[in-house]
Write a protein that holds these residues in place. Structure first.
Motif, PDB file in Angstrom:
ATOM      1  N   ASN A  74      -8.844   7.314   4.412  1.00 41.76           N
ATOM      2  CA  ASN A  74      -9.048   7.284   2.955  1.00 41.76           C
ATOM      3  C   ASN A  74      -8.996   8.823   2.115  1.00 41.76           C
ATOM      4  OD1 ASN A  74      -7.899   4.950   2.371  1.00 41.76           O
ATOM      5  ND2 ASN A  74      -9.392   3.955   2.343  1.00 41.76           N
ATOM      6  N   MET A  75     -10.340   9.287   3.138  1.00 41.66           N
ATOM      7  CA  MET A  75     -10.715  10.482   2.551  1.00 41.66           C
ATOM      8  C   MET A  75     -10.067  11.809   2.851  1.00 41.66           C
ATOM      9  SD  MET A  75     -15.175   9.970   3.729  1.00 41.66           S
ATOM     10  CE  MET A  75     -14.991  12.732   3.573  1.00 41.66           C
ATOM     11  N   TRP A  76      -9.713  11.836   4.251  1.00 44.07           N
ATOM     12  CA  TRP A  76      -8.384  12.949   4.408  1.00 44.07           C
ATOM     13  C   TRP A  76      -7.047  12.140   2.958  1.00 44.07           C
ATOM     14  CZ3 TRP A  76      -2.733  11.394   5.448  1.00 44.07           C
ATOM     15  CH2 TRP A  76      -2.822  12.851   5.366  1.00 44.07           C
ATOM     16  N   ALA A  77      -6.681  11.655   3.248  1.00 44.78           N
ATOM     17  CA  ALA A  77      -6.070  11.190   1.952  1.00 44.78           C
ATOM     18  C   ALA A  77      -5.901  11.334   0.367  1.00 44.78           C
ATOM     19  CB  ALA A  77      -5.522   9.261   2.218  1.00 44.78           C
ATOM     20  N   ARG A  78      -7.384  11.108   0.328  1.00 45.99           N
ATOM     21  CA  ARG A  78      -7.575  12.076  -0.936  1.00 45.99           C
ATOM     22  C   ARG A  78      -7.635  13.518  -1.067  1.00 45.99           C
ATOM     23  NH1 ARG A  78     -11.353   7.934  -1.044  1.00 45.99           N
ATOM     24  NH2 ARG A  78     -13.037   9.172  -0.024  1.00 45.99           N
ATOM     25  N   LYS A  79      -7.608  14.060  -0.234  1.00 46.98           N
ATOM     26  CA  LYS A  79      -7.618  15.251   0.404  1.00 46.98           C
ATOM     27  C   LYS A  79      -6.312  15.478   0.495  1.00 46.98           C
ATOM     28  CE  LYS A  79     -10.664  19.767   1.529  1.00 46.98           C
ATOM     29  NZ  LYS A  79     -11.762  19.847   2.292  1.00 46.98           N
ATOM     30  N   TYR A  80      -5.514  15.556   1.597  1.00 42.91           N
ATOM     31  CA  TYR A  80      -4.573  16.252   1.939  1.00 42.91           C
ATOM     32  C   TYR A  80      -2.621  15.278   1.522  1.00 42.91           C
ATOM     33  CZ  TYR A  80      -7.881  18.986   4.339  1.00 42.91           C
ATOM     34  OH  TYR A  80      -8.964  19.855   4.546  1.00 42.91           O
ATOM     35  N   SER A  81      -3.261  13.876   1.569  1.00 41.70           N
ATOM     36  CA  SER A  81      -1.649  13.397   1.272  1.00 41.70           C
ATOM     37  C   SER A  81      -1.128  13.780   0.365  1.00 41.70           C
ATOM     38  CB  SER A  81      -1.768  11.951   1.337  1.00 41.70           C
ATOM     39  OG  SER A  81      -2.712  11.441  -0.200  1.00 41.70           O
ATOM     40  N   LYS A  82       0.255  14.011  -0.367  1.00 42.81           N
ATOM     41  CA  LYS A  82       0.897  13.775  -1.220  1.00 42.81           C
ATOM     42  C   LYS A  82       0.192  13.489  -2.820  1.00 42.81           C
ATOM     43  CE  LYS A  82       5.011  14.805   1.029  1.00 42.81           C
ATOM     44  NZ  LYS A  82       6.875  14.848   1.401  1.00 42.81           N
ATOM     45  N   ALA A  83       0.090  12.445  -2.823  1.00 49.47           N
ATOM     46  CA  ALA A  83      -0.600  11.349  -3.923  1.00 49.47           C
ATOM     47  C   ALA A  83      -1.745  11.144  -4.097  1.00 49.47           C
ATOM     48  CB  ALA A  83      -0.381   9.367  -3.228  1.00 49.47           C
ATOM     49  N   ARG A  84      -2.849  11.775  -3.192  1.00 59.65           N
ATOM     50  CA  ARG A  84      -4.092  12.191  -3.248  1.00 59.65           C
ATOM     51  C   ARG A  84      -4.625  11.386  -4.039  1.00 59.65           C
ATOM     52  NH1 ARG A  84      -3.762  17.025  -1.117  1.00 59.65           N
ATOM     53  NH2 ARG A  84      -2.941  18.443  -2.100  1.00 59.65           N
ATOM     54  N   LYS A  85      -4.582   9.989  -3.169  1.00 61.84           N
ATOM     55  CA  LYS A  85      -5.161   9.040  -3.766  1.00 61.84           C
ATOM     56  C   LYS A  85      -5.348   7.820  -2.070  1.00 61.84           C
ATOM     57  CE  LYS A  85      -1.419   6.031  -4.924  1.00 61.84           C
ATOM     58  NZ  LYS A  85      -0.952   5.286  -6.383  1.00 61.84           N
ATOM     59  N   ASP A  86      -7.117   7.045  -2.277  1.00 62.20           N
ATOM     60  CA  ASP A  86      -6.652   6.208  -0.692  1.00 62.20           C
ATOM     61  C   ASP A  86      -5.575   5.801  -0.008  1.00 62.20           C
ATOM     62  OD1 ASP A  86      -9.433   6.996  -1.090  1.00 62.20           O
ATOM     63  OD2 ASP A  86     -10.060   4.812  -2.333  1.00 62.20           O
ATOM     64  N   VAL A  87      -5.321   6.048   1.123  1.00 60.09           N
ATOM     65  CA  VAL A  87      -4.657   4.813   1.436  1.00 60.09           C
ATOM     66  C   VAL A  87      -4.087   3.696   0.967  1.00 60.09           C
ATOM     67  CG1 VAL A  87      -3.059   4.013   3.997  1.00 60.09           C
ATOM     68  CG2 VAL A  87      -4.260   6.788   4.129  1.00 60.09           C
ATOM     69  N   THR A  88      -5.412   2.467   0.875  1.00 61.14           N
ATOM     70  CA  THR A  88      -5.443   1.080   1.057  1.00 61.14           C
ATOM     71  C   THR A  88      -5.044   1.172  -0.930  1.00 61.14           C
ATOM     72  OG1 THR A  88      -7.852   1.880   0.071  1.00 61.14           O
ATOM     73  CG2 THR A  88      -7.298   0.962   2.469  1.00 61.14           C
ATOM     74  N   ALA A  89      -4.987   1.977  -1.433  1.00 58.04           N
ATOM     75  CA  ALA A  89      -4.613   1.831  -2.823  1.00 58.04           C
ATOM     76  C   ALA A  89      -2.686   2.189  -3.227  1.00 58.04           C
ATOM     77  CB  ALA A  89      -5.430   2.442  -4.027  1.00 58.04           C
ATOM     78  N   MET A  90      -2.183   3.542  -2.232  1.00 59.45           N
ATOM     79  CA  MET A  90      -1.103   3.359  -2.202  1.00 59.45           C
ATOM     80  C   MET A  90      -0.107   2.586  -2.341  1.00 59.45           C
ATOM     81  SD  MET A  90      -0.853   6.486   0.168  1.00 59.45           S
ATOM     82  CE  MET A  90      -2.256   8.287   0.593  1.00 59.45           C
ATOM     83  N   LYS A  91       1.311   2.823  -3.221  1.00 62.86           N
ATOM     84  CA  LYS A  91       2.270   2.092  -3.505  1.00 62.86           C
ATOM     85  C   LYS A  91       3.558   1.967  -1.846  1.00 62.86           C
ATOM     86  CE  LYS A  91       2.079   1.619  -8.594  1.00 62.86           C
ATOM     87  NZ  LYS A  91       1.950   2.500  -9.254  1.00 62.86           N
ATOM     88  N   LEU A  92       4.399   1.688  -1.856  1.00 61.69           N
ATOM     89  CA  LEU A  92       5.151   1.523  -0.811  1.00 61.69           C
ATOM     90  C   LEU A  92       5.037   2.901  -0.534  1.00 61.69           C
ATOM     91  CD1 LEU A  92       6.399  -0.318   1.398  1.00 61.69           C
ATOM     92  CD2 LEU A  92       7.848  -0.515   0.222  1.00 61.69           C
ATOM     93  N   TRP A  93       6.134   3.093  -1.734  1.00 60.53           N
ATOM     94  CA  TRP A  93       6.616   4.625  -1.330  1.00 60.53           C
ATOM     95  C   TRP A  93       5.455   5.849  -1.199  1.00 60.53           C
ATOM     96  CZ3 TRP A  93       5.277   8.144  -4.548  1.00 60.53           C
ATOM     97  CH2 TRP A  93       4.362   8.504  -6.161  1.00 60.53           C
ATOM     98  N   GLU A  94       4.320   5.687  -1.495  1.00 60.68           N
ATOM     99  CA  GLU A  94       3.499   6.656  -1.311  1.00 60.68           C
ATOM    100  C   GLU A  94       3.217   5.658   0.323  1.00 60.68           C
ATOM    101  OE1 GLU A  94       1.347   6.692  -5.679  1.00 60.68           O
ATOM    102  OE2 GLU A  94       1.381   5.034  -4.571  1.00 60.68           O
ATOM    103  N   LEU A  95       3.244   5.292   0.846  1.00 58.36           N
ATOM    104  CA  LEU A  95       2.576   4.713   2.040  1.00 58.36           C
ATOM    105  C   LEU A  95       4.172   6.048   2.922  1.00 58.36           C
ATOM    106  CD1 LEU A  95       1.186   1.198   1.680  1.00 58.36           C
ATOM    107  CD2 LEU A  95       0.064   3.181   2.681  1.00 58.36           C
ATOM    108  N   GLN A  96       4.489   5.482   2.715  1.00 50.88           N
ATOM    109  CA  GLN A  96       6.268   5.709   3.466  1.00 50.88           C
ATOM    110  C   GLN A  96       5.918   7.266   3.483  1.00 50.88           C
ATOM    111  OE1 GLN A  96       9.120   3.558   1.532  1.00 50.88           O
ATOM    112  NE2 GLN A  96       9.872   2.491   2.546  1.00 50.88           N
ATOM    113  N   ASP A  97       6.158   8.119   2.254  1.00 51.86           N
ATOM    114  CA  ASP A  97       6.102   9.878   2.492  1.00 51.86           C
ATOM    115  C   ASP A  97       5.231  10.081   3.261  1.00 51.86           C
ATOM    116  OD1 ASP A  97       7.530  10.119   0.842  1.00 51.86           O
ATOM    117  OD2 ASP A  97       6.203  10.348  -1.068  1.00 51.86           O
ATOM    118  N   THR A  98       3.668   8.810   3.134  1.00 48.18           N
ATOM    119  CA  THR A  98       2.071   9.374   3.929  1.00 48.18           C
ATOM    120  C   THR A  98       2.244   9.350   5.533  1.00 48.18           C
ATOM    121  OG1 THR A  98       0.721   9.080   2.035  1.00 48.18           O
ATOM    122  CG2 THR A  98       0.259   9.246   4.141  1.00 48.18           C
TER     123      THR A  98
END
Length: 157
Positions: free
Chosen positions: A113-137
């Motif tokens: 989650n820390m990595w996702a908030r800083k580096y993922s396209k969605a810029r939020k916790d993996v556990t809070a992402m929607k399906l399309w955001e998870l797929q992008d991540t």
């Protein structure tokens, strides 16, 4: 890293929005009012929406039925498991760690989650992402893993 936060609405999104407004019976005034409220007064024109805003508005105007929601939830869980598995193959995330207990699992998810908030396209916790955001991540982590593998091959040569 590409982001859709500030990119303009696509022609496909614009068509989908107008079709949705028509389907639910909104006239021009109601449509403009909806967009104005949705953007907190930034604009009343659908052409001035960003890709991100258009995606959010379409999701709100077209809520999935129970069967679709259940399928999306199952798919999201599957993609999350793939992301979690990938995190153990990447040195900067969870490589070398175990997931033998609930505490270790939660710690590994917290690091992810820390990595996702800083580096993922969605810029939020993996556990809070929607399906399309998870797929992008997931795609992002797969690309990262390929770069790591390539780097390791080059170091051994």
């Amino acid at each position: 890293m590409k982001t859709t936060k500030n990119k303009s609405i696509t022609s496909q999104q614009l068509k989908a929005l107008h079709a949705t407004f028509h389907r639910i019976g909104m006239d021009d005034d109601a449509r403009h009012g909806c967009i104005y409220e949705f953007t907190s007064g930034r604009t009343a024109s659908s052409r001035e929406l960003t890709m991100h805003e258009a995606r959010q508005l379409l999701e709100r105007l077209n809520p999935p039925d129970e069967k679709t929601r259940a399928m999306q939830l199952a798919e999201a869980k599957s993609v999350f498991r793939d992301i979690y598995r990938l995190s153990f193959m990447i040195p900067q995330l969870n490589q070398g760690f175990t997931s033998d207990s609930e505490d270790e699992y939660r710690m590994n998810v917290a690091k992810l989650n820390m990595w996702a908030r800083k580096y993922s396209k969605a810029r939020k916790d993996v556990t809070a992402m929607k399906l399309w955001e998870l797929q992008d991540t997931k795609k992002q982590l797969e690309a990262w893993m390929r770069r790591e593998e390539k780097k390791q091959k080059n170091e051994t040569i």
